[in-house]
Write a protein that holds these residues in place. Structure first.
Motif, short mmCIF file in Angstrom:
data_model
loop_
_atom_site.label_atom_id
_atom_site.label_comp_id
_atom_site.label_asym_id
_atom_site.label_seq_id
_atom_site.Cartn_x
_atom_site.Cartn_y
_atom_site.Cartn_z
N LEU A 53 0.83 -1.22 0.00
CA LEU A 53 0.00 0.00 0.00
C LEU A 53 0.86 1.26 0.00
CD1 LEU A 53 -3.10 -0.54 2.30
CD2 LEU A 53 -3.02 -0.20 -0.18
N ASP A 57 0.46 3.82 -3.04
CA ASP A 57 -0.11 5.12 -2.67
C ASP A 57 0.86 6.25 -2.99
OD1 ASP A 57 -2.51 4.14 -1.80
OD2 ASP A 57 -1.95 4.04 0.32
N ILE A 114 -5.19 -3.76 -3.50
CA ILE A 114 -3.98 -3.38 -4.23
C ILE A 114 -4.25 -3.34 -5.73
CG2 ILE A 114 -1.57 -3.97 -4.70
CD1 ILE A 114 -1.87 -3.49 -1.78
N LYS A 117 -5.86 -0.21 -6.82
CA LYS A 117 -4.96 0.94 -6.90
C LYS A 117 -4.00 0.84 -8.08
CE LYS A 117 -5.45 2.27 -2.17
NZ LYS A 117 -4.93 3.20 -1.17
#
Lengths: 191, 191
Positions: A53, A57, A114, A117
């Protein structure tokens, strides 16, 4: 301490693999107790999720800054996005490799998070290409999704071979790849 | 039987990782004894080496056939090499992923052997680019080694996303990537 656990684990996971690294090895490397580990993470899988993450991110955030820069056209933004990933190699090579290799060890719930994203990162790339086509900066004959996969391939692969301390600077490499993508390599002059 | 052990192990390594898969699991999946395994392989590492070698030797052999085809110019050979890797995905996706992920679990001696062959594969690509530059097919402003890394990035990445059963055929994808590399994506017409 949380950060130190993450850093040490990234090194160990990269060297010995996620499955090949035990919590015991992580805490011994740091000279702390298992209790310390469990204070910050419920499990090794939770730690792996955290690494994934943080990595994605951070990339999404950097990407956003470049895409929202109103002083740049799509071609300049493309260069910016390519440079961005290459510049991350020096500090994040291990995380990037873990990101590619170990995703199969995450729980299904975390994999979905995940993946969402990852897809967002790719879609924003694709939106830039589509915008560039609409604005006439890129050819309208190129399927934007395929081009996006191609560009991501070029830059993701750099994690496996590029040495930021070598002869070619990050900016030079980003410029070369941008040129290849924009101009192509065929010699148009008659032989 | 040797082939069946290899096939089953490739599936398990891909799913659970090399470290996460035991010889016990491999033989149980095949319903044979450990003795059978050790008749063919000295160790799990030896089996992993075998998977790596088969994979890279096969690619080098296919590459050779394309490069030695005297009826094709460098541009046609470039297309051929791109198509070759994409066409391997259907049958070899798992092997390819193991090749990228698990090389760190090989012994140093075996790593050197595999690395040598990886480098040979890359160098033959680069020689084609260099030849194309000499013959005036490619621009002489492109550093051949960087272009080679870029092309390998595009095609190696396809293992992570391309679905050979999807809408785009292998030939179409190879043609798109060849076009992007040759012609670039910038719109040269005035807006």
């Amino acid at each position: 301490m949380k950060e130190r656990i993450v850093e040490t684990s990234i090194q160990l996971f990269d060297k010995k693999g996620f499955t090949g690294t035990s919590i015991k090895e992580i805490v011994e490397e740091l000279n702390v107790t298992k209790g310390t580990f469990y204070y910050y993470f419920k499990s090794k899988e939770e730690l792996l999720k955290d690494i994934h993450l943080t990595y994605i991110d951070d990339l999404i955030e950097q990407q956003k800054v470049i895409l929202e820069d109103s002083n740049k056209d799509c071609i300049e933004k493309l260069y910016g996005l390519i440079l961005m990933v290459i510049s991350n190699i020096g500090s994040n090579r291990e995380s990037a490799r873990i990101f590619t290799r170990e995703v199969r060890h995450l729980s299904e719930k975390h994999v979905e998070e995940i993946k969402g994203k990852r897809n967002l990162f790719r879609k924003r790339y694709q939106e830039l290409i589509e915008k560039g086509i609409r604005q006439g900066e890129f050819k309208d004959t190129i399927p934007a999704d395929m081009l996006t996969f191609g560009i991501l391939g070029i830059i993701n692969w750099t994690y496996y071979w590029y040495n930021p301390e070598g002869e070619i600077s990050e900016e030079e490499l980003a410029q070369m790849f941008t040129n290849i993508i924009l101009e192509g390599v065929k010699n148009d002059k008659l032989r």
